[in-house]
Design an enzyme around this catalytic site. Structure first.
Site, PDB file in Angstrom:
ATOM      1  N   SER A  27       0.842  -1.359   0.005  1.00 38.44           N
ATOM      2  CA  SER A  27      -0.088   0.107   0.141  1.00 38.44           C
ATOM      3  C   SER A  27       0.817   1.248   0.091  1.00 38.44           C
ATOM      4  O   SER A  27       2.248   1.044   0.231  1.00 38.44           O
ATOM      5  CB  SER A  27      -0.963  -0.202   1.065  1.00 38.44           C
ATOM      6  OG  SER A  27       0.045   0.078   2.327  1.00 38.44           O
ATOM      7  N   ILE A  59       4.274  -1.531   4.079  1.00 37.03           N
ATOM      8  CA  ILE A  59       3.582  -0.100   4.509  1.00 37.03           C
ATOM      9  C   ILE A  59       4.339   0.827   4.267  1.00 37.03           C
ATOM     10  O   ILE A  59       5.856   0.731   4.593  1.00 37.03           O
ATOM     11  CB  ILE A  59       3.159  -0.206   5.920  1.00 37.03           C
ATOM     12  CG1 ILE A  59       2.352  -1.401   6.153  1.00 37.03           C
ATOM     13  CG2 ILE A  59       2.385   1.077   6.388  1.00 37.03           C
ATOM     14  CD1 ILE A  59       1.942  -1.570   7.738  1.00 37.03           C
ATOM     15  N   ILE A  86       8.944  -1.988   5.374  1.00 33.06           N
ATOM     16  CA  ILE A  86       8.831  -0.587   5.329  1.00 33.06           C
ATOM     17  C   ILE A  86       9.053   0.117   3.896  1.00 33.06           C
ATOM     18  O   ILE A  86      10.367  -0.321   3.437  1.00 33.06           O
ATOM     19  CB  ILE A  86       9.861   0.031   6.402  1.00 33.06           C
ATOM     20  CG1 ILE A  86       9.529  -0.535   8.091  1.00 33.06           C
ATOM     21  CG2 ILE A  86       9.520   1.653   6.398  1.00 33.06           C
ATOM     22  CD1 ILE A  86       8.077  -0.353   8.324  1.00 33.06           C
ATOM     23  N   LYS A  87       8.179   0.777   3.301  1.00 36.05           N
ATOM     24  CA  LYS A  87       8.424   1.156   2.020  1.00 36.05           C
ATOM     25  C   LYS A  87       8.974   2.755   2.312  1.00 36.05           C
ATOM     26  O   LYS A  87       8.511   3.398   2.743  1.00 36.05           O
ATOM     27  CB  LYS A  87       7.159   1.286   1.212  1.00 36.05           C
ATOM     28  CG  LYS A  87       6.527  -0.201   0.799  1.00 36.05           C
ATOM     29  CD  LYS A  87       5.368  -0.081   0.066  1.00 36.05           C
ATOM     30  CE  LYS A  87       5.326   0.687  -1.095  1.00 36.05           C
ATOM     31  NZ  LYS A  87       4.005   0.685  -1.971  1.00 36.05           N
ATOM     32  N   VAL A  88      10.202   2.812   1.516  1.00 35.62           N
ATOM     33  CA  VAL A  88      10.860   4.046   1.550  1.00 35.62           C
ATOM     34  C   VAL A  88      10.894   4.498   0.329  1.00 35.62           C
ATOM     35  O   VAL A  88      11.785   4.013  -0.638  1.00 35.62           O
ATOM     36  CB  VAL A  88      12.194   3.960   2.141  1.00 35.62           C
ATOM     37  CG1 VAL A  88      12.976   5.283   2.494  1.00 35.62           C
ATOM     38  CG2 VAL A  88      12.043   3.467   3.742  1.00 35.62           C
TER      39      VAL A  88
END
Ligand code: G3P
Length: 226
Positions: A27, A59, A86-88
């Site tokens: 997402s 996320i 963790i999307k960065v």
């Protein structure tokens, strides 16, 4: 080859998780916006409940500075679970954050990738996944297929453990090309995936088989055969 769904919609996640061999859920804030003002962490805990512990949840953080990114990452891990990726976004601050997060052994997906340099730097920074934005690249007349293929080649040539999770698709042709170019994973809106199975010819073939069977055996099913 792994398929993820790019949605935060609980009903759709439940449906796809029940029917399709999906590997997880991704997402971003724009996707979350479609669900309204959700109870953020509870919502993702619910997604975990639906898909189970074996599948992945990715996320995205919001902060644009590395310290803020690290803080948000910990908040997510503390309030959803430690297995979340963790999307960065791959910016200079994002790349700093990726390196720091990897030092802590936190799973990272480097996202918002529009060019080769971003992807190469994210691999070198140790990202577990890189997410090239396939359709958005095509909108900019950037060769998305070639970009994905370059990532796959570099991963093979230099033995990076990074995997490509190609994203931002508008149709299955893009998805299948990304897979053919070496993306190990793809993530897309569930409708794109389901539409490939909703082709009228498929339904007609199934109905024709049913009609032909009934012409011989009437309403007896295979289970009624002796
Ligand atoms: O996963 C990245 C993706 O959500 C971006 O997709 O459709 O906004 O280009 P889109």
């Amino acid at each position: 080859m792994k398929y993820l769904i790019d949605t935060a919609n609980l009903e759709m996640i439940t449906k796809c998780n029940d029917l399709l061999p999906i590997a997880g859920v991704t997402s971003n804030p724009s996707i979350i916006k479609k669900e309204g003002k959700i109870d953020f962490f509870a919502h993702f805990r619910k997604i975990r409940q639906i898909i189970g512990s074996e599948k992945a949840i990715h996320i995205q953080i919001l902060a644009q500075d590395s310290e803020g990114i690290i803080r948000e990452a910990h908040k997510i891990l503390d309030n959803v679970d430690k297995n979340v990726y963790i999307k960065v976004p791959v910016t200079p601050q994002g790349l700093k954050a990726v390196q720091l997060l990897k030092k802590e052994n936190i799973g990272v997906t480097a996202t918002a990738i529009y060019n080769k340099t971003q992807g190469f730097l994210a691999m070198e920074a140790g990202a577990d996944f890189i997410a090239p934005y396939y359709n958005r690249m095509e909108n900019l007349d950037i060769d998305a297929a070639d970009t994905v293929a370059s990532f796959a080649n570099m991963i093979n040539a230099y033995g990076y453990e990074t995997q490509i999770i190609a994203a931002s698709f508008k149709n299955m042709a893009q998805v299948n090309t990304a897979l053919a170019c070496g993306a190990q994973l793809v993530t897309m809106a569930p409708d794109i995936l389901l539409s490939a199975l909703a082709v009228p010819s498929i339904k007609k073939a199934v109905d024709d088989f049913d009609d032909d069977w009934k012409k011989i055996f009437g309403n007896s099913s295979i289970c009624d055969m002796k």
